[in-house]
Design an enzyme around this catalytic site. Structure first.
Site, short mmCIF file in Angstrom:
data_model
loop_
_atom_site.label_atom_id
_atom_site.label_comp_id
_atom_site.label_asym_id
_atom_site.label_seq_id
_atom_site.Cartn_x
_atom_site.Cartn_y
_atom_site.Cartn_z
CB CYS A 2 34.66 52.25 38.60
SG CYS A 2 34.32 51.87 40.32
NE ARG A 27 36.90 50.24 33.55
CZ ARG A 27 38.18 50.15 33.25
NH1 ARG A 27 38.54 49.59 32.13
NH2 ARG A 27 39.10 50.61 34.06
CD1 TRP A 75 33.63 45.00 40.97
CD2 TRP A 75 35.18 45.98 42.26
NE1 TRP A 75 34.25 44.02 41.72
CE2 TRP A 75 35.19 44.59 42.52
CE3 TRP A 75 36.05 46.80 42.96
CZ2 TRP A 75 36.05 44.00 43.44
CZ3 TRP A 75 36.91 46.22 43.88
CH2 TRP A 75 36.91 44.84 44.11
CG ASN A 101 38.31 53.42 37.39
OD1 ASN A 101 38.25 52.62 38.32
ND2 ASN A 101 39.02 53.20 36.31
N GLY A 102 38.92 54.52 40.64
CA GLY A 102 40.19 54.49 41.36
C GLY A 102 39.94 54.48 42.85
CD GLU A 488 42.18 30.14 33.10
OE1 GLU A 488 42.68 30.60 34.13
OE2 GLU A 488 41.38 30.78 32.41
CE LYS A 492 38.06 31.63 33.32
NZ LYS A 492 39.38 32.13 33.17
CD GLU A 495 36.74 34.03 36.48
OE1 GLU A 495 36.94 35.14 36.98
OE2 GLU A 495 37.41 33.61 35.54
CG HIS A 511 51.81 14.63 48.78
ND1 HIS A 511 52.67 13.85 49.52
CD2 HIS A 511 52.16 14.43 47.48
CE1 HIS A 511 53.51 13.23 48.71
NE2 HIS A 511 53.22 13.55 47.46
CE LYS A 610 37.98 40.63 30.42
NZ LYS A 610 38.09 39.17 30.48
O1 M6R Z 1 43.66 42.04 32.76
P1 M6R Z 1 44.52 41.05 33.48
O2 M6R Z 1 44.92 39.92 32.65
O3 M6R Z 1 45.70 41.71 34.15
O4 M6R Z 1 43.58 40.50 34.63
C1 M6R Z 1 44.06 39.59 35.58
C2 M6R Z 1 42.93 38.94 36.33
O5 M6R Z 1 42.18 39.91 37.00
C3 M6R Z 1 42.01 38.15 35.40
O6 M6R Z 1 42.71 37.20 34.67
C4 M6R Z 1 40.91 37.45 36.22
O7 M6R Z 1 41.46 36.47 37.03
C5 M6R Z 1 39.85 36.89 35.27
N1 M6R Z 1 38.55 37.20 35.74
C6 M6R Z 1 39.94 35.42 35.13
O8 M6R Z 1 38.94 34.89 34.32
#
Ligand code: M6R
Length: 615
Positions: A2, A27, A75, A101-102, A488, A492, A495, A511, A610
């Site tokens: 948010c 956000r 969010w 926000n929270g 990673e 990517k 998501e 395995h 984010k």
């Molecule tokens: O801001 P941060 O690095 O603490 O965020 C951690 C994760 O939320 C963040 O890396 C998330 O997995 C990304 N969307 C990955 O692309």
């Protein structure tokens, strides 16, 4: 999650708030809303499900006058993404408007108590409970809005950053925070409130980062007042200079922020290493490490806590630190660490990695580590965020604002800083040779050029992506330093394209995951010519002999892999520990183009935000 924005000044608030929401949309974008107060004290509220663009449509042609207002991009946590659940929320009388926000953890108890007092609720949100509670207290105690907000916040458990305005009072805005970020921008005759500094950029470079349990009274024409929740004594006001430019917040001709951020990597890594590799590459100086040399010299163990992509960087950091510092390293998901009864001693160093510096679980892990007496070191991107302010020392990765939800340049920045940390601490501990430092240091200095070379794969990867756009599953394999790169790469793809993808240590494939392989399941194999290359060739053969297609990331000049793999992407050779930086970039591009081919909103993938500021 948010984003909130507030404005009070002399300009039309609506345009400023909308622009702020667009910058904060990373956000959360389940819904958006705005409350505007006109000079006569009347209040107009507009809300819309979905992105900020929908809010603009909803408000178009309506009365958006007023030079004070609050706005929100959501969010969803409590209640579905609907117009009714969208912020701002109004109190029962409609007099008080609030954005939040929270998470209010005790909202159910408060809601029940307010219901007993005759309050009814329109939404399913925790936020509506807070605004009703403020009104209830205000009426019961016959007090001003500020006192009512303060009293209500004392009854609230959980996290909040809020902005509140009251019908009939067009010159006052109240803001407060606990565990959710809030920045105040001080302009000429105007004040801005926002979840981060981005909405403020271009208006003023003077900012104040509100601290936990602080409450601000922003009154037009009067100096800003900040008080603690529990005391009437004014808090000291620390105005800082903002180092962000408008250009950094725009797409700069790219179709998406993610693509811009991938292409920025030669520059961001230049910024990341600036001044940190000296003496022609043979010495690394990371001030946070050097200033705490004794801590690193005598540490028993390092524990790295992080989430998501930052956790993948942490896994690479583990290998780097173990190799260069001869020091045991554990890597924990922050969310598991905090509830896992961690054994921490004062000779442990806890390193927290976070792009945003606001991730709730990482912040809580830091708190726990501090309570247990550990020295806590932060690796963050956002300057002035909560994590750098709550750690004992640390290093910024300095890659500039990352706006695409999928992290790209922050990952390579984090791995770069972890490399520097490992080398710098290794020098202090006497566990790394000058030759090794020089070899890696020089390769890092050369990294911007190396990445420019890698980015030449853009067009071939775009073509390749078309072949795999409609695959339903992907496997990513890597070994050693590149096992985290495989994780990673898979993250990517998941998501932003919503294709199921798994990252695995290549040798573990036999395995279990090997059972998944058939001619419909592509496997991406990261196979630089490193110490484990021969082993990974066997893994490629194992996939091929089961009918799977293989996309291999190999070093330049490795033409023999063409015989085996279906598609090869050649990247420049770098020292083994730096291969994740180089090999992650083709994976970023592949995920990007597959998502684009599928027509997905790459910068705003569904259900994601984010920065994850809730548990
Ligand atoms: O801001 P941060 O690095 O603490 O965020 C951690 C994760 O939320 C963040 O890396 C998330 O997995 C990304 N969307 C990955 O692309």
């Amino acid at each position: 999650m948010c984003g909130i924005v507030g404005y009070i000044g002399t300009q039309p608030a609506y345009d400023i708030l909308l622009q702020g929401l667009r910058r904060l949309e990373y956000r959360g974008y389940d819904s958006a809303g705005v409350a505007l107060m006109k000079d006569d004290g009347s209040l107009n509220v507009y809300k819309a499900t979905g992105k900020v663009a929908n809010l603009e449509l909803t408000a178009s042609g309506k009365d958006t006058d007023g030079s004070i207002g609050i706005a929100h991009t959501r969010w969803a946590t409590h209640g579905e993404p609907t117009d009714i659940n969208a912020h701002p929320h109004l109190s029962q009388s409609g007099d008080i408007a609030l954005v939040h926000n929270g998470t209010i953890e005790n909202y159910a108890v408060l809601r029940e108590a307010l219901t007993q007092h005759g309050y009814t609720f329109k939404s399913e949100t925790d936020t509506e409970v807070l605004v009703q509670l403020i009104e209830y207290i205000k009426e019961k105690n016959h007090c001003y809005l500020f006192d009512a907000v303060r009293e209500a916040l004392k009854q609230v458990e959980g996290a909040y950053a809020i902005a509140v305005i009251e019908r009939g009072n067009p010159s006052r805005l109240i803001a407060a925070r606990k565990s959710s970020p809030l920045v105040i921008g001080i302009g000429e005759g105007e004040t801005f409130i926002a979840s981060d500094a981005t909405p403020i950029v271009g208006f003023t470079d003077k900012v104040i980062y509100l601290k936990d349990n602080e409450i601000a009274i922003v009154e037009q024409g009067k100096p800003l007042q900040i008080k603690s929740l529990n005391s009437n004594k004014p808090s000291s006001i620390n105005i800082q200079k903002l180092q962000l430019s408008v250009a950094q917040l725009e797409k700069g001709g790219y179709d998406a922020f993610m693509l811009k951020e991938i292409f920025e990597q030669p520059n961001t890594l230049t910024d990341c290493i600036r001044g940190r590799i000296v003496d022609g590459g043979s010495r690394v100086v990371l001030s946070g490490v050097v200033e705490n040399a004794e801590k690193f010299r005598y540490a028993n163990r390092i524990i790295i806590v992080a989430c998501g992509t930052s956790w993948h960087a942490a896994l690479i950091g583990k290998r780097l630190i173990q190799e260069m510092c001869q020091l045991p390293v554990e890597v924990e998901y922050a969310s598991e660490f905090r509830y896992g009864c961690p054994i921490i001693t004062p000779r442990d160093i806890v390193v927290a990695i976070s792009q945003s510096g606001e991730t709730a679980d990482t912040l809580a892990a830091i708190q726990l580590a501090k309570e247990k007496g550990a020295f806590v070191y932060g690796i963050c991107n956002v300057v002035g965020a909560s994590i750098p302010r709550n750690t004992d020392s640390g290093t910024y990765i300095h890659v500039g604002p990352e706006i695409g939800v999928a992290s790209t340049k922050a990952f390579t920045g984090q791995v770069t800083v972890l490399t520097l940390l490992a080398l710098c601490a290794g020098q202090i501990r006497g566990t790394v040779s000058t030759d090794t430092v020089r070899k890696i240091g020089r390769a890092l200095i050369n990294m911007p050029k190396t990445i420019k070379e890698v980015l030449k794969l853009n067009e071939p990867i775009k073509d390749l992506s078309r072949i795999f756009t409609y695959s339903h599953n992907f496997l990513y394999l890597g070994r050693g330093y590149n096992y985290p790169t495989a994780l990673e790469g898979a993250l990517k793809l998941k998501e932003i394209s919503y294709i199921h993808a798994e990252g695995y240590p290549a040798a573990e494939m036999k395995h279990g995951p090997i059972a998944l392989i058939d001619n419909e399941m592509p496997t991406v194999i990261i196979a630089p010519s490193d110490s484990l290359y021969d082993k990974i060739v066997s893994n490629v053969q194992q996939v091929k002999s089961r009918g799977g297609s293989v996309i291999a990331i190999v070093n330049k000049g490795n033409d023999s892999m063409n015989e085996l793999a279906d598609y090869c992407l050649q990247i420049p050779e770098v020292p083994e520990c730096l291969t994740p930086i180089v090999s992650s970039i083709p994976l970023q591009l592949l995920a990007y183009y597959i998502a684009v081919n599928k027509g997905k909103d790459v910068d705003r993938p569904r259900n994601l935000a984010k920065s994850v500021t809730v548990e």
